[in-house]
Write a protein that holds these residues in place. Structure first.
Motif, PDB file in Angstrom:
ATOM      1  N   HIS A 134      41.318  -0.816  27.375  1.00 12.50           N
ATOM      2  CA  HIS A 134      41.969  -0.081  26.285  1.00 12.50           C
ATOM      3  C   HIS A 134      41.306  -0.474  24.969  1.00 12.50           C
ATOM      4  CE1 HIS A 134      45.028   2.075  24.064  1.00 12.50           C
ATOM      5  NE2 HIS A 134      45.185   1.007  23.291  1.00 12.50           N
ATOM      6  N   PHE A 135      40.983   0.507  24.151  1.00  8.51           N
ATOM      7  CA  PHE A 135      40.391   0.273  22.843  1.00  8.51           C
ATOM      8  C   PHE A 135      41.444   0.567  21.775  1.00  8.51           C
ATOM      9  CE2 PHE A 135      36.798   0.433  25.519  1.00  8.51           C
ATOM     10  CZ  PHE A 135      35.773  -0.253  24.885  1.00  8.51           C
ATOM     11  N   ALA A 136      41.862  -0.484  21.072  1.00 10.56           N
ATOM     12  CA  ALA A 136      42.863  -0.352  20.020  1.00 10.56           C
ATOM     13  C   ALA A 136      42.170  -0.475  18.665  1.00 10.56           C
ATOM     14  CB  ALA A 136      43.936  -1.427  20.163  1.00 10.56           C
ATOM     15  N   PHE A 137      42.105   0.623  17.930  1.00  8.06           N
ATOM     16  CA  PHE A 137      41.500   0.623  16.595  1.00  8.06           C
ATOM     17  C   PHE A 137      42.604   0.294  15.584  1.00  8.06           C
ATOM     18  CE2 PHE A 137      38.906   3.369  19.237  1.00  8.06           C
ATOM     19  CZ  PHE A 137      37.624   2.896  18.973  1.00  8.06           C
ATOM     20  N   VAL A 138      42.441  -0.836  14.891  1.00  7.57           N
ATOM     21  CA  VAL A 138      43.446  -1.335  13.957  1.00  7.57           C
ATOM     22  C   VAL A 138      42.890  -1.125  12.549  1.00  7.57           C
ATOM     23  CG1 VAL A 138      44.878  -3.312  13.331  1.00  7.57           C
ATOM     24  CG2 VAL A 138      44.088  -3.041  15.690  1.00  7.57           C
TER      25      VAL A 138
ATOM     26  N   ARG B 219      34.113   4.976  28.207  1.00 14.37           N
ATOM     27  CA  ARG B 219      33.722   5.370  29.553  1.00 14.37           C
ATOM     28  C   ARG B 219      34.920   5.903  30.333  1.00 14.37           C
ATOM     29  NH1 ARG B 219      30.064   0.024  31.099  1.00 14.37           N
ATOM     30  NH2 ARG B 219      28.338   0.461  29.677  1.00 14.37           N
ATOM     31  N   PRO B 220      34.653   6.571  31.461  1.00 14.31           N
ATOM     32  CA  PRO B 220      35.758   7.027  32.308  1.00 14.31           C
ATOM     33  C   PRO B 220      36.682   5.857  32.667  1.00 14.31           C
ATOM     34  CG  PRO B 220      33.706   8.009  33.047  1.00 14.31           C
ATOM     35  CD  PRO B 220      33.339   7.001  32.000  1.00 14.31           C
ATOM     36  N   GLY B 221      37.961   6.060  32.516  1.00 15.13           N
ATOM     37  CA  GLY B 221      38.933   5.007  32.781  1.00 15.13           C
ATOM     38  C   GLY B 221      39.384   4.270  31.542  1.00 15.13           C
ATOM     39  N   ASP B 222      38.624   4.366  30.433  1.00 14.93           N
ATOM     40  CA  ASP B 222      39.032   3.754  29.175  1.00 14.93           C
ATOM     41  C   ASP B 222      40.142   4.579  28.513  1.00 14.93           C
ATOM     42  OD1 ASP B 222      37.125   1.767  29.428  1.00 14.93           O
ATOM     43  OD2 ASP B 222      35.637   2.811  28.194  1.00 14.93           O
ATOM     44  N   THR B 223      40.964   3.917  27.723  1.00 12.08           N
ATOM     45  CA  THR B 223      41.970   4.582  26.898  1.00 12.08           C
ATOM     46  C   THR B 223      41.824   4.092  25.465  1.00 12.08           C
ATOM     47  OG1 THR B 223      43.601   2.867  27.424  1.00 12.08           O
ATOM     48  CG2 THR B 223      43.597   4.860  28.802  1.00 12.08           C
ATOM     49  N   SER B 224      42.463   4.779  24.528  1.00 12.51           N
ATOM     50  CA  SER B 224      42.332   4.395  23.122  1.00 12.51           C
ATOM     51  C   SER B 224      43.625   4.672  22.377  1.00 12.51           C
ATOM     52  CB  SER B 224      41.170   5.137  22.458  1.00 12.51           C
ATOM     53  OG  SER B 224      41.433   6.524  22.414  1.00 12.51           O
ATOM     54  N   SER B 225      43.792   3.984  21.276  1.00 14.11           N
ATOM     55  CA  SER B 225      44.909   4.225  20.368  1.00 14.11           C
ATOM     56  C   SER B 225      44.498   3.778  18.980  1.00 14.11           C
ATOM     57  CB  SER B 225      46.161   3.469  20.817  1.00 14.11           C
ATOM     58  OG  SER B 225      45.958   2.067  20.751  1.00 14.11           O
ATOM     59  N   LEU B 226      45.280   4.163  17.990  1.00 14.73           N
ATOM     60  CA  LEU B 226      44.997   3.802  16.603  1.00 14.73           C
ATOM     61  C   LEU B 226      46.276   3.270  15.979  1.00 14.73           C
ATOM     62  CD1 LEU B 226      42.808   5.826  14.133  1.00 14.73           C
ATOM     63  CD2 LEU B 226      44.909   4.752  13.367  1.00 14.73           C
ATOM     64  N   VAL B 227      46.165   2.130  15.311  1.00 16.08           N
ATOM     65  CA  VAL B 227      47.295   1.525  14.607  1.00 16.08           C
ATOM     66  C   VAL B 227      46.935   1.406  13.135  1.00 16.08           C
ATOM     67  CG1 VAL B 227      48.695  -0.556  14.326  1.00 16.08           C
ATOM     68  CG2 VAL B 227      48.125   0.252  16.624  1.00 16.08           C
ATOM     69  N   PHE B 228      47.698   2.086  12.280  1.00 19.06           N
ATOM     70  CA  PHE B 228      47.531   1.943  10.836  1.00 19.06           C
ATOM     71  C   PHE B 228      48.405   0.788  10.340  1.00 19.06           C
ATOM     72  CE2 PHE B 228      46.549   6.592  11.084  1.00 19.06           C
ATOM     73  CZ  PHE B 228      45.294   6.549  10.508  1.00 19.06           C
TER      74      PHE B 228
ATOM     75  N   VAL C  63      39.124  -4.026  14.452  1.00 19.10           N
ATOM     76  CA  VAL C  63      39.769  -3.976  13.143  1.00 19.10           C
ATOM     77  C   VAL C  63      38.789  -3.425  12.117  1.00 19.10           C
ATOM     78  CG1 VAL C  63      40.895  -5.329  11.333  1.00 19.10           C
ATOM     79  CG2 VAL C  63      41.170  -5.985  13.737  1.00 19.10           C
ATOM     80  N   ILE C  64      39.258  -2.484  11.296  1.00 18.90           N
ATOM     81  CA  ILE C  64      38.473  -2.020  10.145  1.00 18.90           C
ATOM     82  C   ILE C  64      39.335  -2.256   8.910  1.00 18.90           C
ATOM     83  CG2 ILE C  64      37.240  -0.111   9.069  1.00 18.90           C
ATOM     84  CD1 ILE C  64      36.858   1.141  11.780  1.00 18.90           C
ATOM     85  N   THR C  65      38.866  -3.126   8.045  1.00 16.99           N
ATOM     86  CA  THR C  65      39.627  -3.530   6.874  1.00 16.99           C
ATOM     87  C   THR C  65      38.680  -3.842   5.736  1.00 16.99           C
ATOM     88  OG1 THR C  65      41.254  -5.146   6.055  1.00 16.99           O
ATOM     89  CG2 THR C  65      39.621  -5.945   7.630  1.00 16.99           C
ATOM     90  N   ASP C  66      39.254  -4.020   4.553  1.00 17.56           N
ATOM     91  CA  ASP C  66      38.397  -4.397   3.417  1.00 17.56           C
ATOM     92  C   ASP C  66      38.682  -5.821   2.952  1.00 17.56           C
ATOM     93  OD1 ASP C  66      40.843  -3.999   2.235  1.00 17.56           O
ATOM     94  OD2 ASP C  66      40.068  -2.893   0.516  1.00 17.56           O
ATOM     95  N   GLY C  67      39.385  -6.589   3.802  1.00 15.42           N
ATOM     96  CA  GLY C  67      39.492  -7.999   3.414  1.00 15.42           C
ATOM     97  C   GLY C  67      40.711  -8.763   3.809  1.00 15.42           C
ATOM     98  N   GLY C  68      41.595  -9.034   2.841  1.00 12.63           N
ATOM     99  CA  GLY C  68      42.595 -10.085   2.982  1.00 12.63           C
ATOM    100  C   GLY C  68      43.886  -9.688   3.658  1.00 12.63           C
ATOM    101  N   ASP C  69      44.882 -10.547   3.478  1.00 10.86           N
ATOM    102  CA  ASP C  69      46.209 -10.363   4.053  1.00 10.86           C
ATOM    103  C   ASP C  69      47.214 -10.954   3.070  1.00 10.86           C
ATOM    104  OD1 ASP C  69      48.624 -10.483   5.490  1.00 10.86           O
ATOM    105  OD2 ASP C  69      47.566 -10.712   7.388  1.00 10.86           O
ATOM    106  N   ARG C  70      48.102 -10.097   2.570  1.00 10.12           N
ATOM    107  CA  ARG C  70      49.062 -10.567   1.569  1.00 10.12           C
ATOM    108  C   ARG C  70      50.512 -10.460   2.030  1.00 10.12           C
ATOM    109  NH1 ARG C  70      45.632  -7.228  -1.199  1.00 10.12           N
ATOM    110  NH2 ARG C  70      47.213  -5.596  -1.450  1.00 10.12           N
ATOM    111  N   ASN C  71      50.773  -9.770   3.122  1.00  6.34           N
ATOM    112  CA  ASN C  71      52.162  -9.449   3.445  1.00  6.34           C
ATOM    113  C   ASN C  71      52.608  -9.782   4.864  1.00  6.34           C
ATOM    114  OD1 ASN C  71      51.040  -6.920   1.555  1.00  6.34           O
ATOM    115  ND2 ASN C  71      52.945  -7.865   0.863  1.00  6.34           N
ATOM    116  N   SER C  72      51.763 -10.363   5.700  1.00  9.49           N
ATOM    117  CA  SER C  72      52.152 -10.617   7.084  1.00  9.49           C
ATOM    118  C   SER C  72      53.291 -11.623   7.177  1.00  9.49           C
ATOM    119  CB  SER C  72      50.961 -11.143   7.892  1.00  9.49           C
ATOM    120  OG  SER C  72      50.083 -10.103   8.232  1.00  9.49           O
ATOM    121  N   VAL C  73      54.178 -11.392   8.127  1.00 15.49           N
ATOM    122  CA  VAL C  73      55.253 -12.328   8.422  1.00 15.49           C
ATOM    123  C   VAL C  73      54.723 -13.488   9.254  1.00 15.49           C
ATOM    124  CG1 VAL C  73      57.465 -12.622   9.619  1.00 15.49           C
ATOM    125  CG2 VAL C  73      57.020 -10.535   8.301  1.00 15.49           C
TER     126      VAL C  73
END
Length: 343
Positions: free
Chosen positions: A153-157, A184-193, A234-244
């Motif tokens: 499974h490919f999860a694009f975050v 490839r055949p058999g792979d799955t994908s999703s996207l999380v914003f 993960v595709i991001t431009d840097g930091g983390d300010r709000n994670s629990v």
């Protein structure tokens, strides 16, 4: 007369015995299933090393490293393992022995199959015997090395915080849609914003978002961690300010799964957490730009598709964090998962 006596004394002086030392298994350890039997020796001109288990020949090694693989089966009995090193045209030999421990009524044994994605540079196909694995310093039994990547499974975050404006978010989404053909055949994908909130996984096709809010990178990445084979990109431009979640909490959730973390950073800096997540799971972090993110994502997916999968049988280590150390004298191991949490 004194000179003749001196020469005779030299001729009769005993030669120093060669040392034979067991590398695996260690004396007093438990032996279960397929394991490596290995010794080192400073003997010169070794002809052959015979390994016996309880007096029965288990196998021979003729060249260094002097090791064989032996299947101890499914019972944890005490066994005596002996290595006899033959030298001088099989006229001389030295031996060493170790005794493995039997399982007692108070012992428990956990045997897990562990999958380790790794990148290898080799002039030929890689075999299990080409690689050595230690888990928490204990030699493990390599079951298989597969060159073909299994379905995953490919999860694009994807970061959709306010700083991802100016075309960054649009470029990331275009790149993901264009490079889905690498799956490839058999792979799955999703996207999380994610911004200061983490969205639910959605299909890549038609997914869209507007840049706004803060950044909860750790929470977002931990939300996709799975016991199924998953590549989190993960595709991001840097930091983390709000994670629990703290760095350690998020790393624990990720590292205890079959998730491999890769990241593309559209900027000049990023959270150290990303480096640790990628290093622990066998992925990598790369810099990108809105204009290059498509090419950079293509390289990440091509790299994933060209990886090997090593499978070994975990034995002899406790629950909790288990370090994985993979070595080879025959191929170049470029990167591999550094460890995992065993619950």
């Amino acid at each position: 007369m004194q000179r003749i006596v001196f020469i005779a004394a030299l001729l009769c002086a005993p030669l120093a015995e060669a040392r034979v030392t067991f590398v695996a298994p260690l004396d007093g350890s438990q032996a279960f299933g397929p394991q490596i039997l290995e010794i080192t020796t400073d003997a010169a001109g070794v002809n052959r090393v015979d390994f016996t288990v309880n007096g029965v020949l288990a196998g021979v090694a003729r060249t260094p490293p002097y090791r064989i693989t032996y299947d101890f089966g499914t019972t944890l009995d005490a066994r005596t393992i002996t290595a006899r090193v033959w030298t001088n045209g099989f006229k001389s030999s030295e031996t060493a022995s170790v005794t493995t421990a039997a399982m007692t009524a108070n012992d428990t044994l956990d045997v897990d199959l562990v999958e380790v994605p790794l990148r290898v540079r080799a002039a030929r196909g890689v075999k299990p015997s080409d690689l050595r694995v230690r888990e928490n310093g204990i030699e493990q039994s390599v079951r298989d090395v597969r060159q073909e990547r299994p379905p995953a499974h490919f999860a694009f975050v994807v970061d959709r915080s306010l700083s991802m404006g100016g075309g960054k978010l649009d470029a990331a989404l275009r790149a993901i849609r264009a490079e889905l053909r690498q799956l490839r055949p058999g792979d799955t994908s999703s996207l999380v914003f994610f911004n200061h909130l983490v969205g639910k996984p959605v299909a890549v096709a038609g997914a869209n978002a507007t840049p706004s809010g803060g950044t909860s990178l750790r929470d977002a990445l931990a939300s996709v961690a799975s016991t199924q084979r998953t590549y989190a990109i993960v595709i991001t431009d840097g930091g983390d300010r709000n994670s629990v979640l703290s760095d350690e909490e998020a790393l624990r959730r990720i590292s205890g799964t079959k998730t491999i973390v890769n990241a593309l950073v559209l900027g000049d800096s990023h959270a150290r957490f990303l480096d640790r997540a990628a290093e622990n799971t066998g992925g990598r972090v790369s810099r990108a730009s809105p204009s290059s993110v498509g090419t950079d994502l293509r390289r990440v997916l091509e790299d994933i598709n060209s990886r090997y999968l090593l499978v070994y049988q975990s034995q002899g280590t406790k629950r909790g964090w288990r370090t994985i150390d993979i070595k080879s004298s025959k191929v170049d191991v470029l990167s591999a998962r550094k460890g995992y949490f065993a619950q």
